[in-house]
Design a protein around this motif. Sequence first.
Motif, short mmCIF file in Angstrom:
data_model
loop_
_atom_site.label_atom_id
_atom_site.label_comp_id
_atom_site.label_asym_id
_atom_site.label_seq_id
_atom_site.Cartn_x
_atom_site.Cartn_y
_atom_site.Cartn_z
N ALA A 45 48.42 33.82 38.23
CA ALA A 45 47.58 33.53 37.07
C ALA A 45 46.29 32.84 37.50
N GLY A 46 45.18 33.31 36.93
CA GLY A 46 43.89 32.71 37.23
C GLY A 46 43.30 33.14 38.55
N LYS A 47 43.95 34.07 39.25
CA LYS A 47 43.47 34.56 40.54
C LYS A 47 43.09 36.04 40.42
N MET A 48 42.33 36.51 41.40
CA MET A 48 42.03 37.93 41.52
C MET A 48 42.55 38.40 42.88
N MET A 49 43.02 39.65 42.93
CA MET A 49 43.48 40.23 44.19
C MET A 49 42.74 41.54 44.42
N PHE A 50 42.43 41.80 45.67
CA PHE A 50 41.80 43.08 45.97
C PHE A 50 42.49 43.73 47.17
N HIS A 51 42.42 45.07 47.20
CA HIS A 51 42.94 45.86 48.30
C HIS A 51 41.90 46.90 48.68
N ILE A 52 41.55 46.94 49.95
CA ILE A 52 40.64 47.96 50.47
C ILE A 52 41.39 48.75 51.53
N VAL A 53 41.49 50.06 51.35
CA VAL A 53 42.17 50.92 52.31
C VAL A 53 41.17 51.38 53.35
N THR A 54 41.45 51.13 54.62
CA THR A 54 40.56 51.59 55.70
C THR A 54 41.14 52.76 56.47
N GLU A 55 42.46 52.97 56.33
CA GLU A 55 43.11 54.11 57.01
C GLU A 55 44.40 54.43 56.26
N GLY A 56 44.75 55.72 56.19
CA GLY A 56 45.98 56.11 55.51
C GLY A 56 45.78 56.15 54.01
N GLY A 57 46.77 55.68 53.27
CA GLY A 57 46.72 55.68 51.81
C GLY A 57 47.84 54.85 51.25
N SER A 58 47.72 54.47 49.98
CA SER A 58 48.76 53.63 49.37
C SER A 58 48.75 53.79 47.86
N TRP A 59 49.93 53.54 47.27
CA TRP A 59 50.08 53.54 45.82
C TRP A 59 50.07 52.10 45.31
N LEU A 60 49.28 51.89 44.27
CA LEU A 60 49.23 50.61 43.58
C LEU A 60 49.92 50.81 42.24
N SER A 61 51.03 50.10 41.99
CA SER A 61 51.85 50.35 40.80
C SER A 61 52.12 49.06 40.04
N PHE A 62 52.16 49.18 38.70
CA PHE A 62 52.39 48.04 37.82
C PHE A 62 53.62 48.28 36.95
N GLU A 63 54.16 47.21 36.41
CA GLU A 63 55.37 47.31 35.60
C GLU A 63 55.18 48.18 34.36
N ASN A 64 53.97 48.24 33.83
CA ASN A 64 53.72 49.02 32.63
C ASN A 64 53.59 50.52 32.90
N GLY A 65 53.82 50.93 34.17
CA GLY A 65 53.75 52.34 34.52
C GLY A 65 52.40 52.79 35.04
N GLN A 66 51.39 51.94 34.93
CA GLN A 66 50.07 52.29 35.45
C GLN A 66 50.11 52.35 36.97
N SER A 143 39.84 33.09 43.75
CA SER A 143 39.73 32.48 42.43
C SER A 143 38.26 32.13 42.19
N PHE A 144 37.91 31.97 40.92
CA PHE A 144 36.57 31.56 40.55
C PHE A 144 36.54 30.06 40.32
N ASP A 145 35.58 29.38 40.91
CA ASP A 145 35.43 27.94 40.71
C ASP A 145 34.68 27.62 39.41
N HIS A 146 33.85 28.53 38.95
CA HIS A 146 32.96 28.25 37.83
C HIS A 146 33.57 28.74 36.53
N ILE A 147 33.32 28.03 35.44
CA ILE A 147 33.83 28.43 34.14
C ILE A 147 33.36 29.82 33.75
N ALA A 148 32.14 30.21 34.19
CA ALA A 148 31.64 31.56 33.88
C ALA A 148 32.57 32.61 34.47
N GLY A 149 33.05 32.37 35.68
CA GLY A 149 33.96 33.33 36.30
C GLY A 149 35.28 33.40 35.57
#
Length: 335
Positions: A45-66, A143-149
């Motif tokens: 909660a309150g964080k952001m996560m990122f994934h950058i693929v540089t080789e191969g491939g991957s599936w990103l899956s969520f509980e809601n089926g997305q 995470s964002f330090d600023h309230i705007a973020g």
Amino acid sequence: MLPPRDIPAHSDTLGETLYSLRLNGLIYANSELIEPWGIAMPPLAGKMMFHIVTEGGSWLSFENGQSHYLQPGELALVAKGLGHNISHEKGQTCEPFFDIPVTKLSERYEFLRYGGKGREKEREKVEGQSEAQVTRLICGVLSFDHIAGQKLITQLPDVIHLSQAKDNLPLSLQSMMQTLEQEASTLAPGGETIMTHLADIIVIQAIRNWITQSNHTSNGWLSGLQNPKLAKALSAIHTQPQYAWTVDQLASLAGMSRSGFSAHFTQVIGTSVKHYLTEWRMNLARHKINQSQVTLADLAEELGYQSEAAFSRAYKRIFGEPPLRPKKLITDKRV
């Protein structure tokens, strides 16, 4: 109190807000993953996560089926910190991220090599089986330090996927991700510093790209920043929260009547202008209380309150509790 400085006639409030964002990178991981593999990222909660693929491939899956398939050179930004799985194929059993051993290269940068379990036995049974596919990822938790973020996160979609196939991956971002990949592969002196700064820039660029291309609704905080009638008033509040703004003054900046401005502000932003001003001040105050040893008296004066008591009352109205410093929590997590 001195009158506020003049707000430029063509103030780019959205641009000012993006400029003010301050990312705090908690973990950056360079991963080498051998199929079969699957990693379960917990909700943060309150964080952001990122994934950058540089080789191969991957599936990103969520509980809601997305789900999203990430190819080399593509980025997925999980903007609201939702828990998710990332794996070489859909349905793969996933190991919790924090249970996987890593090599700590520095306080914030680590190397993860994982997967391939069971491949040796399979190769013994199937003659001539091809080599296991290797996927390389660069991931981060921020995470964002600023309230705007923090406000911006609420306006973003669950996932921003910059895809080659969707043709929404700008050349400038591609170039930065290629540089990030080169730094990750060489680990040259100073590479960690370059990687962490590049990752932060890439995330901001991804958000900016989504803002310019998306068809988000006409109401909400983000829309208010782009609203020509409200942008100057919001900019005034954001840049000079200590000033004793009146609704009349902010309406004048917006070039509207007092009643028309108040109604339009509430309709677009979702709250009254007075409440927004107080909420903005108190969020700034909470951040300073959490991050520094500032006294409540000094903070009250800094935010334009005549007394510590008046400041404390305003703080309690917004958060339901007096302005107290949070207790430090002991945790064995890496974030």
